[in-house]
Design a protein around this motif. Structure first.
Motif, PDB file in Angstrom:
ATOM      1  N   CYS A 161     -47.424  32.648 -27.584  1.00  0.00           N
ATOM      2  CA  CYS A 161     -47.878  32.982 -26.335  1.00  0.00           C
ATOM      3  C   CYS A 161     -49.259  33.623 -26.642  1.00  0.00           C
ATOM      4  CB  CYS A 161     -46.931  33.737 -25.644  1.00  0.00           C
ATOM      5  SG  CYS A 161     -45.401  32.990 -25.023  1.00  0.00           S
ATOM      6  N   LYS A 219     -40.150  25.999 -24.316  1.00  0.00           N
ATOM      7  CA  LYS A 219     -40.140  25.501 -22.992  1.00  0.00           C
ATOM      8  C   LYS A 219     -38.645  26.140 -22.714  1.00  0.00           C
ATOM      9  CE  LYS A 219     -39.658  21.869 -19.619  1.00  0.00           C
ATOM     10  NZ  LYS A 219     -39.850  20.387 -19.261  1.00  0.00           N
ATOM     11  N   CYS A 266     -41.831  22.927 -29.661  1.00  0.00           N
ATOM     12  CA  CYS A 266     -41.903  22.579 -28.372  1.00  0.00           C
ATOM     13  C   CYS A 266     -40.801  22.730 -27.362  1.00  0.00           C
ATOM     14  CB  CYS A 266     -42.537  21.267 -27.926  1.00  0.00           C
ATOM     15  SG  CYS A 266     -44.105  21.020 -28.724  1.00  0.00           S
ATOM     16  N   GLY A 293     -40.195  28.518 -20.375  1.00  0.00           N
ATOM     17  CA  GLY A 293     -39.891  27.810 -18.851  1.00  0.00           C
ATOM     18  C   GLY A 293     -40.930  26.825 -18.690  1.00  0.00           C
ATOM     19  N   THR A 294     -41.879  26.690 -19.676  1.00  0.00           N
ATOM     20  CA  THR A 294     -43.131  25.759 -19.297  1.00  0.00           C
ATOM     21  C   THR A 294     -43.209  25.219 -20.948  1.00  0.00           C
ATOM     22  OG1 THR A 294     -44.668  27.320 -19.780  1.00  0.00           O
ATOM     23  CG2 THR A 294     -44.013  26.805 -17.667  1.00  0.00           C
ATOM     24  N   THR A 295     -43.985  23.892 -20.868  1.00  0.00           N
ATOM     25  CA  THR A 295     -44.472  23.489 -22.335  1.00  0.00           C
ATOM     26  C   THR A 295     -45.423  24.406 -22.874  1.00  0.00           C
ATOM     27  OG1 THR A 295     -45.885  21.835 -21.594  1.00  0.00           O
ATOM     28  CG2 THR A 295     -43.605  21.250 -21.636  1.00  0.00           C
ATOM     29  N   LYS A 345     -52.748  25.886 -19.965  1.00  0.00           N
ATOM     30  CA  LYS A 345     -53.607  25.432 -18.807  1.00  0.00           C
ATOM     31  C   LYS A 345     -53.333  26.593 -17.634  1.00  0.00           C
ATOM     32  CE  LYS A 345     -53.587  20.539 -19.457  1.00  0.00           C
ATOM     33  NZ  LYS A 345     -53.026  19.382 -18.876  1.00  0.00           N
ATOM     34  N   LYS A 346     -52.101  27.139 -17.668  1.00  0.00           N
ATOM     35  CA  LYS A 346     -51.742  28.212 -16.492  1.00  0.00           C
ATOM     36  C   LYS A 346     -52.476  29.348 -16.907  1.00  0.00           C
ATOM     37  CE  LYS A 346     -47.712  29.871 -16.334  1.00  0.00           C
ATOM     38  NZ  LYS A 346     -46.389  30.052 -16.074  1.00  0.00           N
ATOM     39  N   GLN A 353     -48.524  23.305 -20.896  1.00  0.00           N
ATOM     40  CA  GLN A 353     -48.755  24.185 -19.682  1.00  0.00           C
ATOM     41  C   GLN A 353     -48.933  25.487 -19.635  1.00  0.00           C
ATOM     42  OE1 GLN A 353     -44.739  22.580 -18.687  1.00  0.00           O
ATOM     43  NE2 GLN A 353     -45.631  20.702 -17.511  1.00  0.00           N
ATOM     44  N   TYR A 354     -48.509  26.260 -20.575  1.00  0.00           N
ATOM     45  CA  TYR A 354     -48.516  27.508 -20.389  1.00  0.00           C
ATOM     46  C   TYR A 354     -50.157  27.883 -20.832  1.00  0.00           C
ATOM     47  CZ  TYR A 354     -48.329  32.457 -22.288  1.00  0.00           C
ATOM     48  OH  TYR A 354     -48.559  33.773 -22.547  1.00  0.00           O
TER      49      TYR A 354
END
Length: 287
Positions: free
Chosen positions: A243, A273, A269, A277-279, A285-286, A282-283
């Motif tokens: 992260c 997830k 992966c 809670g996300t790939t 990009k968020k 996606q993490y």
């Protein structure tokens, strides 16, 4: 199971502020720990906390300090007409220590609370007009979208809190020699060792040799003291580091999975997830 992700924020940003009001159901705690220094203030409600093999009641006006990696569990009874309201603040001490260096007595006290055996961790019956109560309520309103300013605000909160604790007499032991360093539990020693080795292939033989216990006892004592398996903790630590790297670097996702010790990219992966809670994409990009 150990709530391994309560401190994700400390890996991305070295502080966390959490206000929560529970109004229904019964909250049953579990043994867990945190990487950072933690302050807990109870605005209203009741329950109990078990820390250092002692049971302390939690009531309106209870203040609690927890050291890094200190195992504890909280049980709270929540009823519709008796909510439980609390604020928790956590910092990574290695990042915030420099704020204390200009004030010698607070710097010494900060190091004492960070690293040494402490006798008093709980203050009871602080009324709602008390300094700490007003301080914690004030800091619920000061945080912005500016991470640097927020870090300064957290530093001020801890400086004011530690000055209050010191003047309440909790720092008197520093007038003489410091108390001896706290004896870590095996689980804490294991987590400290893993902090330097989680990105490698974990060797129970090496870990057991470091602790001077059998490799069979390593897994068993970790489970006994944390209610979590060693493999679950290692996985969580790797994902937390992933992260941080996804947030703070432009490294490729597969490269990050290798860097945190997970060479099976599809499994990385999948695990990411499941726990976040996300790939990973996606993490990123968020963020």
């Amino acid at each position: 199971m150990l709530n391994l992700f309560e401190d994700v924020a400390l890996q991305e940003i070295p502080y966390r502020f959490s206000y929560r009001k529970m109004t229904s159901d019964v909250y049953q705690g579990f043994y867990h720990c945190h990487q950072g220094m933690e302050l807990l203030y109870v605005h209203q409600g009741r329950g109990q906390i078990v820390v250092n093999r002692k049971v302390h009641p939690l009531n309106s006006g209870t203040f609690l300090y927890l050291q890094p990696f200190q195992l504890h569990t909280i049980q709270v009874d929540v009823l519709p007409d008796a909510p439980f309201e609390r604020t928790i603040v956590t910092i990574e001490p290695s990042i915030f220590e420099y704020y204390f260096t200009a004030i010698p007595h607070l710097h010494m006290y900060f190091q004492h609370l960070w690293k040494n055996e402490i006798q008093e961790q709980v203050l009871q019956h602080l009324d709602q007009s008390s300094f700490l109560s007003q301080l914690f309520q004030h800091y619920q309103t000061v945080f912005t979208n500016d991470p640097e300013q927020n870090q300064h605000n957290f530093a001020l909160l801890f400086l004011q809190t530690f000055q209050f604790l010191y003047t309440k007499g909790l720092g008197k032991s520093l007038e003489n020699d410091l108390l001896p360093q706290r004896q870590l539990r095996y689980s804490e020693k294991i987590m400290n060792w893993l902090e330097s080795h989680y990105s490698e292939e974990i060797s129970l033989d090496r870990l057991a040799e470091h602790l001077h216990i059998s490799k069979y006892y390593v897994s068993r004592v970790f489970k006994q003291e944390t209610a979590s398996s060693l493999s679950d903790y290692v996985l969580a630590r790797r994902i937390r580091q992933a992260c941080l790297l996804l947030h703070s670097s432009n490294k490729g996702i597969e490269q990050i999975s290798i860097e945190v010790g997970m060479h099976n990219f599809p499994y990385f992966c999948q695990a990411f997830k499941k726990l976040i809670g996300t790939t990973p994409l996606q993490y990123r990009k968020k963020r």
